[in-house]
Design an enzyme around this catalytic site. Structure first.
Site, PDB file in Angstrom:
ATOM      1  N   ASP A  10       0.827  -1.211   0.000  1.00 56.02           N
ATOM      2  CA  ASP A  10       0.000   0.000   0.000  1.00 56.02           C
ATOM      3  C   ASP A  10       0.867   1.270   0.000  1.00 56.02           C
ATOM      4  O   ASP A  10       2.094   1.205   0.019  1.00 56.02           O
ATOM      5  CB  ASP A  10      -0.931  -0.048   1.226  1.00 56.02           C
ATOM      6  N   GLU A  27      -1.091   1.520  -5.159  1.00 63.45           N
ATOM      7  CA  GLU A  27      -0.669   2.914  -5.097  1.00 63.45           C
ATOM      8  C   GLU A  27      -1.779   3.840  -5.592  1.00 63.45           C
ATOM      9  O   GLU A  27      -1.585   5.047  -5.670  1.00 63.45           O
ATOM     10  CB  GLU A  27       0.665   2.995  -5.871  1.00 63.45           C
ATOM     11  N   ASP A  44     -10.235   3.702  -3.488  1.00 58.05           N
ATOM     12  CA  ASP A  44     -10.922   2.499  -3.011  1.00 58.05           C
ATOM     13  C   ASP A  44     -12.364   2.369  -3.498  1.00 58.05           C
ATOM     14  O   ASP A  44     -13.129   3.334  -3.493  1.00 58.05           O
ATOM     15  CB  ASP A  44     -10.929   2.478  -1.481  1.00 58.05           C
TER      16      ASP A  44
HETATM   17  C1  GLA Z   1      -6.011   1.397   1.470  1.00 55.77           C
HETATM   18  C2  GLA Z   1      -6.172   0.381   0.343  1.00 55.77           C
HETATM   19  C3  GLA Z   1      -7.313  -0.572   0.667  1.00 55.77           C
HETATM   20  C4  GLA Z   1      -7.032  -1.272   1.996  1.00 55.77           C
HETATM   21  C5  GLA Z   1      -6.804  -0.245   3.093  1.00 55.77           C
HETATM   22  C6  GLA Z   1      -6.308  -0.889   4.390  1.00 55.77           C
HETATM   23  O1  GLA Z   1      -7.118   2.236   1.556  1.00 55.77           O
HETATM   24  O2  GLA Z   1      -6.385   1.011  -0.880  1.00 55.77           O
HETATM   25  O3  GLA Z   1      -7.494  -1.519  -0.355  1.00 55.77           O
HETATM   26  O4  GLA Z   1      -5.901  -2.095   1.855  1.00 55.77           O
HETATM   27  O5  GLA Z   1      -5.835   0.727   2.705  1.00 55.77           O
HETATM   28  O6  GLA Z   1      -6.095   0.033   5.418  1.00 55.77           O
END
Ligand code: GLA
Length: 409
Positions: free
Chosen positions: A150, A183, A205
């Site tokens: 991440d 990323e 997300d």
């Molecule tokens: C980010 C990622 C998600 C998840 C969260 C976990 O937002 O994009 O897919 O892994 O972190 O904290």
């Protein structure tokens, strides 16, 4: 003699690097398939949960269908030990990760883990910054097969440098570990990561929402907003390096039509298929979607070409994906909420994929047999050939999806 010794020495030095690269190759010839804890369980994960999901994955036939990675997301972490090696949370993972990996492997699956290029993960656990080689070694020792990496707390870190560093650390650790870059597309990884990761996220997300405005810039994406960001990136995807439009939300609260459209479109876009629902509590509708082997085969097609949006007519989008052996997948996506009657005249859909595969549908020269991939009755699924126009009503927020196979007779 001295020359020969020099050459031998060089060859010996090259072998480890070469074999490490060999191990790296072939891990994602088709987009990876599995499950991840985040979309449904967020920060509340434990070894008990992961074991339950592993059991369900086998019992539901998901492993046989190709979903082989079982991935823990954020919050498995405890503290680093005195030597700096990361440890699991002793309360939620008391038996340790190695025991969990053994369990998952004994079920015929592979285990994935999560970390972050910064000092902290997105949920505030320890990140890998400054510990990249140590973490990679630890994962390899535990028997980990997949790393999602991440991008939180990454201020002042060079993205290309950070992801390449972890790639090299994984290779040096010597275990084949699929490297899934998360990323969010912020630094256009598709332009530089072909040889860095096996896949890279292209957006912020996902949420279990089909349409509407993303909640904030980057975050709270919908199925449609993600499709729109991922679609133009098709030329960057291919075997071993995929665009990742984020994990699946099938079974997490959208309607059955929306779930079906979401799953179909991820397959049309050759996306990694990482389930995000509770596998121990599934409805028959969810099962029928994620276990549709004919639709999965579109995603997993060996040609490895991300599908293209050929045209848009009001709320209807026409998508094509070239497949192995001259076949095509064809999908009508209805972005609107009302059903739309479509009259498909194949001659209007002659196209050449100039950008990636250079293949043509050639409807004027080739007759295809048409199979409806969402009709489970085998006889009814055969809906004629492209000699005749096809009439279909696509419900709101849904798809009609077909496989076209050249008629060899
Ligand atoms: C980010 C990622 C998600 C998840 C969260 C976990 O937002 O994009 O897919 O892994 O972190 O904290």
């Amino acid at each position: 003699m001295r020359k020969l010794t020099g050459a031998l020495l060089m060859a010996a030095m090259l072998v480890p690097a070469w074999s490490a690269a060999q191990k790296w190759e072939g891990l994602a010839d088709t987009p990876q398939m599995g499950w991840n804890s985040w979309n449904k369980f967020g920060q509340n994960i434990s070894e008990k949960l992961i074991r339950e999901q592993a059991d369900a994955m086998v019992a539901e036939g998901l492993v046989d269908a190709g979903y082989i990675y079982l991935n823990m997301d954020d919050c498995w972490h405890g503290e680093r030990d005195a030597d700096g090696f990361v440890q699991p949370d002793p309360k939620t993972f008391p038996s340790g990760i190695e025991a969990l990996a053994d369990y998952v492997h004994s079920k015929g699956m592979k285990l994935g883990i999560y970390s972050d290029a910064g000092r902290k993960t997105c949920a505030g656990r320890t990140g890998s910054f400054g510990h990249e080689y140590q973490d990679a070694l630890q994962y390899a020792r535990w028997g980990i097969d997949y790393l999602k990496y991440d991008w939180c707390s990454s201020e002042n870190i060079n993205p290309r440098g950070a992801y390449t560093l972890m790639r090299d650390a994984l290779r040096a650790a010597g275990r084949p570990i699929l490297f899934s870059m998360c990323e969010w597309g912020t630094n256009k990884p598709w332009e530089w990561a072909e040889n860095v990761g096996h896949s890279w996220r292209t957006t912020g997300d996902i949420t279990a929402r089909f349409a509407g405005n993303p909640r904030q810039r980057g975050w709270g994406q919908t199925v449609l907003s993600i499709i729109d960001q991922n679609a133009p990136l098709r030329k960057y995807a291919g075997p071993g390096h995929w665009n990742d439009p984020d994990m699946l939300e099938v079974g997490n609260g959208m309607s059955v039509n929306e779930d079906r459209a979401h799953f179909s479109m991820w397959c049309m876009m050759a996306a990694p298929l990482i389930l995000g629902n509770d596998l121990s509590k599934m409805t028959d509708e969810t099962r029928a979607i994620i276990l549709n082997k004919k639709v999965i085969a579109i995603d997993q097609d060996k040609l490895g070409v991300q599908g293209l949006r050929f045209k848009t007519e009001n709320e209807i989008e026409y998508w094509f994906k070239p497949l192995e052996g001259g076949d095509w997948a064809f999908c009508l996506l209805n972005r609107g909420t009302e059903p739309v009657e479509c009259n498909i005249n194949w001659q209007d859909l002659n196209l050449t994929d100039d950008e990636v595969s250079h293949l043509s549908t050639s409807f004027d020269a080739i007759t295809y047999n048409i199979e409806n991939l969402w009709e489970f009755n085998a006889k009814k699924a055969k809906v004629g050939t492209t000699k005749k126009a096809l009439k279909v009503t696509v419900p709101g927020h849904d798809v009609a999806m077909y496989r076209l196979t050249p008629n060899k007779k």
